[in-house]
Design a protein around this motif. Structure first.
Motif, PDB file in Angstrom:
ATOM      1  N   LYS A  31       5.195   5.798  -2.793  1.00  0.00           N
ATOM      2  CA  LYS A  31       4.515   7.098  -2.779  1.00  0.00           C
ATOM      3  C   LYS A  31       3.086   6.960  -3.270  1.00  0.00           C
ATOM      4  N   ASN A  32       2.903   6.230  -4.374  1.00  0.00           N
ATOM      5  CA  ASN A  32       1.554   5.987  -4.867  1.00  0.00           C
ATOM      6  C   ASN A  32       1.526   4.721  -5.712  1.00  0.00           C
ATOM      7  N   ILE A  33       0.367   4.088  -5.774  1.00  0.00           N
ATOM      8  CA  ILE A  33       0.135   2.901  -6.608  1.00  0.00           C
ATOM      9  C   ILE A  33      -0.844   3.314  -7.698  1.00  0.00           C
ATOM     10  N   ALA A  34      -0.449   3.109  -8.959  1.00  0.00           N
ATOM     11  CA  ALA A  34      -1.219   3.628 -10.092  1.00  0.00           C
ATOM     12  C   ALA A  34      -2.193   2.617 -10.680  1.00  0.00           C
TER      13      ALA A  34
ATOM     14  N   SER B 163       0.845  -1.188   0.000  1.00  0.00           N
ATOM     15  CA  SER B 163       0.000   0.000   0.000  1.00  0.00           C
ATOM     16  C   SER B 163       0.880   1.238   0.000  1.00  0.00           C
ATOM     17  N   GLU B 164       0.257   2.389  -0.220  1.00  0.00           N
ATOM     18  CA  GLU B 164       1.003   3.636  -0.210  1.00  0.00           C
ATOM     19  C   GLU B 164       1.580   3.887   1.185  1.00  0.00           C
ATOM     20  N   GLY B 165       2.871   4.229   1.224  1.00  0.00           N
ATOM     21  CA  GLY B 165       3.557   4.456   2.491  1.00  0.00           C
ATOM     22  C   GLY B 165       4.340   3.260   2.978  1.00  0.00           C
TER      23      GLY B 165
ATOM     24  N   VAL C 274       9.847  -0.512   1.097  1.00  0.00           N
ATOM     25  CA  VAL C 274      10.262  -1.563   0.171  1.00  0.00           C
ATOM     26  C   VAL C 274      11.782  -1.530   0.004  1.00  0.00           C
ATOM     27  N   SER C 275      12.356  -2.676  -0.380  1.00  0.00           N
ATOM     28  CA  SER C 275      13.794  -2.798  -0.619  1.00  0.00           C
ATOM     29  C   SER C 275      14.061  -2.895  -2.109  1.00  0.00           C
ATOM     30  N   ARG C 276      15.247  -2.520  -2.495  1.00  0.00           N
ATOM     31  CA  ARG C 276      15.606  -2.592  -3.912  1.00  0.00           C
ATOM     32  C   ARG C 276      15.582  -4.040  -4.393  1.00  0.00           C
ATOM     33  N   GLY C 277      14.918  -4.280  -5.555  1.00  0.00           N
ATOM     34  CA  GLY C 277      14.819  -5.610  -6.124  1.00  0.00           C
ATOM     35  C   GLY C 277      13.645  -6.422  -5.598  1.00  0.00           C
ATOM     36  N   GLU C 278      12.986  -5.961  -4.553  1.00  0.00           N
ATOM     37  CA  GLU C 278      11.857  -6.697  -3.984  1.00  0.00           C
ATOM     38  C   GLU C 278      10.693  -6.734  -4.969  1.00  0.00           C
ATOM     39  N   ASN C 279      10.085  -7.924  -5.160  1.00  0.00           N
ATOM     40  CA  ASN C 279       8.936  -8.049  -6.044  1.00  0.00           C
ATOM     41  C   ASN C 279       7.734  -7.321  -5.454  1.00  0.00           C
ATOM     42  N   LEU C 280       7.169  -6.426  -6.241  1.00  0.00           N
ATOM     43  CA  LEU C 280       5.998  -5.673  -5.808  1.00  0.00           C
ATOM     44  C   LEU C 280       4.724  -6.165  -6.492  1.00  0.00           C
TER      45      LEU C 280
END
Length: 413
Positions: A228-231, A135-137, A140-146
């Motif tokens: 910051k935001n999920i589009a 969610s927004e806020g 997350v880590s670099r390379g982590e699957n979102l």
């Protein structure tokens, strides 16, 4: 005969003193003197009672004046050290200091350049979130699957399978072109085109080769930080290159203030700024956040009546990127100015007051005339003198104490 005369005089005396009508011949000088003597005695007694009543009034007034805690004059607000210790309480000593001209403005908090990155779809298909907590806020880590993107059961076919097949075909065509160009069966340009197709197909294959799972092709975070935001929404169909989310490192932020054109002449004097957030009603100082002035607009953009002034600062916690804020631009210095913290003010129907300490446990309410405010401190034009100790935190508790001591007294006769 003498006994009868004495009895008649006695009756007349009693009847005359009580105001009843008596025969004329019963009134004589002795009766008059007796009545007068009786009257004088009654008036003296009545006067004595009035004196006693007056004495009681004086005593009552004295008691009213000394009501409350001993040693504190009437009108003083008693707020003890014990009461102060139970709340967030502080005093501010009023002294001449250097204040600064303030230019009021509105503004917005923005992410600093280089502190944001976008997450885009690497394949076409139906998107799903990697976690229900995404969610927004969220951190997350670099390379982590979102996200996962699956192209199964869609008209265009499985994107991963098509990419794998396209790569195999382009590789075979490139290897064949290498042999043909040696024998000059094909032209050099045809060979170069086959090579380019192979490289493009290889890049597409590598983009999904190690990220394909049963859920689909995984899309990872390019940098570490906060979402910051999920589009997109879960279950939505996306195309290759479509924006999925924005990630901010949130380490450096920008403050963009919009200044009215009427302050155009004062813009060169601006050195710093304070800003007040709406979500926590807290005032921040760029001086405390390692802030610096980045740019001052020369004029408005034509579509707006405001001139942009931009600062950059460290986000040391709690400041939300994208939020709108109230801005206090710091301008020219004003020496020998009396100020108090804005938290010292008590507002009542448009009038402002402070509480001044007059002894260890005593305070008085003092009305003040205000000047400019920088969000943290406010200029005092009248009402205070250098050396006054003002309640800077806990003023409303002192105000409540003043109510508890204001007990009206009445007296009935």
């Amino acid at each position: 005969m003498n006994k009868i005369l004495i009895a008649l005089i006695s009756v007349a005396l009693v009847t005359g003193c009580t105001g009843k009508q008596t025969p004329k011949d019963t009134h004589d000088h002795e009766a008059h003197e007796a009545c007068q003597s009786h009257d004088d005695h009654d008036h003296a007694a009545e006067g004595h009672n009035h004196e006693a009543e007056g004495h009681d009034h004086e005593r009552e007034n004295l008691d009213h004046q000394h009501e409350g805690k001993a040693g504190h004059p009437a009108g003083e607000i008693v707020f003890t050290k014990e009461q102060a210790a139970e709340t967030d309480f502080a005093l501010h000593k009023v002294e001449p200091t250097t204040f600064y001209e303030v230019i009021p403005a509105s503004g917005q908090i923005l992410a600093a350049q280089g502190d944001e990155a976008t997450v885009v779809a690497t394949v076409s298909g139906v998107v799903s979130f990697s976690s229900k907590k995404l969610s927004e806020g969220a951190s997350v880590s670099r390379g982590e699957n979102l996200f996962y993107i699956s192209s199964k059961n869609i008209a265009e076919g499985d994107y991963t399978a098509r990419t794998r097949a396209a790569f195999a075909q382009a590789k075979a065509a490139y290897e064949r072109a290498e042999e043909l160009v040696k024998d000059k069966i094909i032209s050099q340009s045809e060979y170069e085109q086959a090579k380019l197709n192979y490289q493009n197909a290889k890049t597409a294959q590598e983009a999904v080769a190690n990220k394909t799972t049963a859920k689909g092709t995984g899309v990872g975070a390019p940098i570490g930080g906060f979402i910051k935001n999920i589009a997109v929404s879960e279950g939505q169909f996306v195309e290759v290159g479509q924006l999925l989310a924005t990630i901010s490192q949130n380490r450096r932020l920008k403050l963009k203030a919009e200044v009215s054109q009427r302050y155009h002449g004062a813009l060169p004097t601006i050195s710093s700024a304070n800003f007040k957030t709406s979500y926590d009603d807290k005032t921040y100082s760029l001086k405390d956040l390692g802030g610096r002035l980045v740019s001052v607009g020369k004029a408005s953009d034509g579509a707006s009546a405001y001139i942009p002034v931009t600062f950059e600062f460290d986000n040391k916690g709690g400041i939300v990127s994208g939020s709108f804020v109230e801005v206090f631009l710091i301008s020219s210095p004003k020496p020998n100015t009396l100020t108090v913290p804005v938290t010292a003010l008590i507002e009542e129907q448009g009038n402002y007051s402070v509480f001044v300490q007059i002894d260890e446990d005593g305070y008085r309410k003092q009305e003040v005339k205000l000047g400019a405010s920088d969000g943290k401190n406010i200029q005092i034009l009248a009402g205070l003198e250098p050396g006054d100790n003002v309640v800077s935190r806990g003023a409303y508790r002192v105000k409540m104490a003043s109510f508890s001591g204001a007990i009206p007294h009445g007296h009935q006769h």
